[in-house]
Design a protein around this motif. Sequence first.
Motif: not given
Length: 317
Positions: A30-40
């Motif tokens: 979940e942390l990885r997915n949220r960091l990816f969305l924040a980076s986008l």
Amino acid sequence: MGFALKKRGKKSDFDRAADGSMTLIEHVRELRNRLFLASLAVLAGLVVGYLVSLPVFELLQRPYCNLPGVRDADGVCQMIQLGPADSFLLRLKIALWVGLILSAPVWLYQLWAFIAPGLHRHERRYSYAFAAIAAPLFAAGALLAYFIVDKGLSFLLEAGLTGLSNQLEVTRYISFVTNMILIFGVAFEFPLLVLMLNFVGLVSARKLLSWWRVAVFIFFAFSAVVTPTPDPFGMTALAICLCALYFAAVGVAFLNDKRRGRGKEVYAGLDDDQASPLQTSTEPVGAVPTTEVPAPIPASEPVERPTPIDGRYDDMT
């Protein structure tokens, strides 16, 4: 039909994270997915910031361009560039700042959605209120910093040595303005810290009001240290605003204490060196009731042998 009932009764990721049924691997995923969305979101904001970086640069340059003697015969505001890549790097820096501001709702939501399951219901409610107040306070501090730069820049240039050119290096000037905005914006968040201490019950409103002399001294000392301009105008403006916000926060703390009934405890009216009254009771103590003997615990059943791992791995292992 059975699939619909099963899907309806399935817990969401938020509920599973709140009750502790989510595994460590699922938390990392979940942390990885949220960091990816924040980076986008930050990358998209960076692109938009690059497109609007020139108007933003002109806005930040306006206090300097209003000074006398910095425009040429054609009315162009002149600044100095030391390196060949300074202009491009400065545009990227401004674009990054603008991108972080524009994408703040997205990456702040991703951060909040990750830590919110670990908070209680009332803590989430307070977080919503604090977040709604933090953005206007930061914007007010940024506007005050821009106003102080506009009024204090001429003092800095006129109070120095005479006979020098007023042309400034563009990178250092933009860093000066952005640092002022950041410092003033963060300083305006101090009342939220005061309210947080009161809302969690660590400090009462009366105690905060009794510290007003120390608070005023700290505000003026802090303003004198962090304000880049040595003129008394910027330091006084920041200190007065912080004092006003502190007393406003104390007023809200009094309302919160009154709503919760604080200060009406049994020992509220006693001094620190006064002994509390003892409540003696003359009721006789009865016999202790007898307790029943618990039944013996049955023997545990044998544990089945675990099935072997099938050898398949997910994307986290």
